[in-house]
Enzyme design. Structure first.
Site, mmCIF file in Angstrom:
data_model
loop_
_atom_site.group_PDB
_atom_site.id
_atom_site.type_symbol
_atom_site.label_atom_id
_atom_site.label_comp_id
_atom_site.label_asym_id
_atom_site.label_seq_id
_atom_site.Cartn_x
_atom_site.Cartn_y
_atom_site.Cartn_z
ATOM 1 N N ASP A 27 1.021 -1.269 0.022
ATOM 2 C CA ASP A 27 -0.007 -0.104 -0.080
ATOM 3 C C ASP A 27 0.805 1.259 0.021
ATOM 4 O O ASP A 27 1.854 1.350 0.457
ATOM 5 C CB ASP A 27 -1.008 0.050 1.341
ATOM 6 C CG ASP A 27 -2.246 0.771 0.999
ATOM 7 O OD1 ASP A 27 -2.595 1.294 -0.283
ATOM 8 O OD2 ASP A 27 -2.961 0.866 1.925
ATOM 9 N N GLU A 74 0.593 -0.605 -5.058
ATOM 10 C CA GLU A 74 -0.575 0.419 -4.873
ATOM 11 C C GLU A 74 0.219 1.747 -5.210
ATOM 12 O O GLU A 74 0.676 2.480 -4.470
ATOM 13 C CB GLU A 74 -1.382 0.223 -3.539
ATOM 14 C CG GLU A 74 -2.496 1.145 -3.618
ATOM 15 C CD GLU A 74 -2.240 2.482 -3.329
ATOM 16 O OE1 GLU A 74 -2.300 3.493 -4.373
ATOM 17 O OE2 GLU A 74 -1.999 2.729 -2.053
ATOM 18 N N ASP A 129 -11.524 -0.286 -1.077
ATOM 19 C CA ASP A 129 -11.905 1.333 -0.629
ATOM 20 C C ASP A 129 -12.932 1.746 -1.477
ATOM 21 O O ASP A 129 -13.108 3.039 -1.418
ATOM 22 C CB ASP A 129 -10.552 2.238 -0.592
ATOM 23 C CG ASP A 129 -9.720 1.902 0.585
ATOM 24 O OD1 ASP A 129 -10.212 1.313 1.574
ATOM 25 O OD2 ASP A 129 -8.330 1.794 0.603
#
Length: 234
Positions: A27, A74, A129
């Site tokens: 991430d 990401e 998300d």
């Protein structure tokens, strides 16, 4: 500080996760290039400043210790040239989220439209998300809906079936891997979304029940996977 022991903490963490998961997603990948540091105890971020991240030194240390691993970066959001270079140097595939390609507020949105997907990326209708495809369609503006319809060259499919067209769209893109959340395969709205960032209380509660995975849905998933050459099992 972490460089002093050749990033042992990161090496151990990545090694562990690569043993328990098929693929690891890192991430906020851009933070390894540069990150915004806020002094401890500060009440606001106004006195923060950008600091240089470890860059390839960290990833080279990881590969030297545990070999090349299946990692996704990401890389969403605003990317500087140096972040793009780090992504290229790492060899990790980045992420392409379909919904972002039709956001009129995003000046970089066309990079998320399927005709711009490169092979070395992972394409998503949406991540954990994001809104579900159905929820997203219900929340965007009329102009954004027209843009998406024009892109599909499809103004005829009923809205209640349109999510299937969007799934097919990214499945036939050049992306090496596609990830479709079950909520999108099932055509569910935002009541069933996985996570809404910056909120607490209602996230990560959705569960699929065995009865939801009907024979009809199984066949639809199988057919779209087979149709676009993405069947990777015997």
């Amino acid at each position: 500080k972490m460089a002093e022991d050749d990033y042992a903490w990161w090496v151990g963490r990545i090694d562990y996760f690569c043993h328990i998961y098929d693929v690891l997603r890192i991430d906020h990948f851009r933070g390894f290039d540069s990150y915004f540091a806020i002094p401890y105890g500060a009440e606001t971020a106004k006195d923060g400043y950008w600091k240089q991240g470890p860059g390839m030194k960290l990833f080279n240390a990881v590969e030297a210790k545990i070999g090349k691993q299946p990692i996704i970066a990401e890389d969403l959001g605003f990317l500087t040239d140096s972040v793009k270079k780090l992504l290229a140097d790492s060899g990790f595939p980045g992420m392409k989220v379909f919904e972002l390609g039709f956001d009129s507020r995003d000046t970089n949105g066309n990079g998320y439209q399927p005709h711009n997907f490169i092979r070395d990326c992972v394409a998503y209708t949406g991540t954990h998300d994001n809104e579900t495809i159905v929820g997203w369609w219900n929340s965007i503006t009329a102009a954004e809906r027209k843009l998406a319809r024009d892109y599909l060259c499809d103004h005829a499919t009923p809205e209640e079936e349109l999510y299937k067209c969007f799934i097919s769209l990214i499945m036939r893109s050049a992306a090496r891997v596609c990830v479709i959340p079950m909520q999108d395969y099932m055509g569910l709205d935002n009541r069933f979304r996985m996570n809404k960032p910056s909120t607490v209380g209602m996230n990560w509660k959705w569960r699929i029940k065995k009865r939801d995975l009907t024979k009809k849905l199984q066949k639809e998933i199988y057919d779209v996977t087979l149709r676009y050459g993405r069947k990777n099992w015997d």
